[in-house]
Write an enzyme that holds these catalytic residues in place. Structure first.
Site, PDB file in Angstrom:
ATOM      1  N   CYS A 134       0.866  -1.383   0.085  1.00 12.79           N
ATOM      2  CA  CYS A 134       0.057   0.023   0.165  1.00 12.79           C
ATOM      3  C   CYS A 134       0.905   1.198  -0.079  1.00 12.79           C
ATOM      4  O   CYS A 134       1.612   1.727   1.067  1.00 12.79           O
ATOM      5  CB  CYS A 134      -1.061  -0.029   1.248  1.00 12.79           C
ATOM      6  SG  CYS A 134      -1.831   1.500   1.321  1.00 12.79           S
ATOM      7  N   CYS A 137      -0.280   4.050   2.268  1.00 11.07           N
ATOM      8  CA  CYS A 137      -0.137   3.898   3.671  1.00 11.07           C
ATOM      9  C   CYS A 137       1.235   4.052   4.001  1.00 11.07           C
ATOM     10  O   CYS A 137       1.391   4.653   5.121  1.00 11.07           O
ATOM     11  CB  CYS A 137      -0.578   2.610   4.131  1.00 11.07           C
ATOM     12  SG  CYS A 137      -2.090   2.003   3.299  1.00 11.07           S
ATOM     13  N   ASP A 138       2.174   3.464   3.184  1.00  8.76           N
ATOM     14  CA  ASP A 138       3.597   3.475   3.715  1.00  8.76           C
ATOM     15  C   ASP A 138       4.533   4.313   3.133  1.00  8.76           C
ATOM     16  O   ASP A 138       5.804   4.301   3.328  1.00  8.76           O
ATOM     17  CB  ASP A 138       4.008   2.116   3.520  1.00  8.76           C
ATOM     18  CG  ASP A 138       3.145   1.033   4.359  1.00  8.76           C
ATOM     19  OD1 ASP A 138       2.751   1.570   5.395  1.00  8.76           O
ATOM     20  OD2 ASP A 138       3.327  -0.141   4.023  1.00  8.76           O
TER      21      ASP A 138
END
Ligand code: NAP
Length: 311
Positions: A134, A137-138
């Protein structure tokens, strides 16, 4: 005896919340069961540019919250609890979660799909230590660093574009010499300046110590091996439908997608499938939302025929 809902929606992504909006608006008691946070995969998407009505685009999480609020305005409820088993065959369906068992006369399956892994040694243990599924997200953990994105679909190129704004350099590693992704992405990709395409190449090995230090790729045409040093690897090689719990009850295709046509009706009366877990030609936020509306339409039909006949 606990309440029997008219509709239980399993999964709070765009398909699920659209079904909930239409069902609640039709005065059906509606419960959405969501594992973690609303939005599904959409909720972890940086910007959604292809959902109509937002000329500047909209953040995936923001759109998810708005869809949830829209359904709640008409009385739909949400419980944050993971579904662990379902019994969908009878007229009253049972949905067991970690927080208890819920009952409903109809169920909308909307639990989406999850990212496919590359299946390389070390991949599992390196999750969170250089391997990610992701980018939104990261990605921030890789600011000013070098990363590789594996895949050639819309997810991969959207990830590359997002990461190219954060990272010093982004490699796009694809197993063919042509992207599967929409052509609309090509121009911005070429303009990015810090993106290098690695065509016809398969990742053979993750290189790592405590964290990822690079990947070894093999060119499928020349057989040549190449080491690409990088701090992170973003895997974007497609998705697997979240339909394990349905096996043996709902008809699935060989890849595990629910067989339900444009009516969203499954082989089981009162059970409908919407969004990415359904076998369909185009998986987008707008097609998931469309499925949700269609499911609610046929749920109303189900209540006015089958349920009425059965009392
Ligand atoms: P996808 O379209 O299935 O693409 C998967 C990519 O991974 C393909 O390029 C495929 O290569 C490659 N791949 C598959 N298995 C591999 C392996 N073992 N090793 C290396 N490469 C592998 O999946 P997706 O990109 O996750 O998209 C899923 C759905 O969501 C699609 O319908 C997509 O359109 C939609 N989506 C849309 C948007 C948007 O419109 N903005 C954004 C994200 C996702 P080949 O091409 O050679 O098969």
């Amino acid at each position: 005896m606990s309440q029997i809902y008219d509709v239980i929606v399993i999964g709070g992504g765009p398909g699920g919340y659209t079904a909930a909006l239409y069902a609640a608006r039709a005065n059906l008691s509606t419960l959405v069961l969501e594992k973690l946070t609303p939005g599904g995969q959409m909720g972890t998407t940086d910007v959604i540019d292809n959902y109509p009505g937002f000329p500047e685009g909209i953040g995936g999480f923001e759109l998810a919250m708005q869809m949830k609020q829209g359904a709640e305005r008409f009385g739909a409820k949400t419980e944050l609890s993971e579904v662990i088993s379902v019994e969908l065959k009878g007229p009253v369906k049972q949905v067991r979660t970690q927080g208890g068992t819920y009952q409903a006369r109809t169920v909308v399956l909307a639990s989406g799909a999850h990212p496919r892994e590359l299946g390389l040694p070390g991949e599992g243990e390196l999750r969170g230590r250089g391997v990610s599924y992701c980018a939104t997200c990261d990605g921030m953990f890789y600011r000013n660093k070098t990363v590789a994105v594996v895949g050639g679909g819309n997810t991969a190129v959207a990830d590359v574009l997002y990461l190219s704004r954060l990272c010093q350099k982004v490699y796009l590693i694809h197993r063919r010499d042509e992207l599967r992704a929409s052509k609309v992405y090509l121009d911005p990709l070429q303009k990015a300046g810090n993106v290098e395409f690695v065509w016809d190449s398969q990742v053979q090995e993750l290189l790592y110590g405590e964290t990822v230090t690079g990947v070894r790729v093999k060119n499928k045409k020349t057989g040549q091996l190449r080491e690409i040093p990088c701090d992170g690897v973003f895997v974007a090689v497609g998705h697997i439908p979240n339909t394990e719990l349905l096996r043996g009850q709902v008809e699935l295709d060989e890849a595990g997608y629910v067989l339900a046509g444009e009516t969203t009706k499954t082989n089981l009366p009162g059970v409908f499938a919407v969004g990415d877990l359904r076998k369909k030609p185009l998986r987008q936020v707008v097609t998931a939302a469309s499925d949700g509306a269609v499911a609610a339409h046929f749920i109303e039909e189900y209540f006015s025929t089958t349920v009425k006949e059965n009392g």
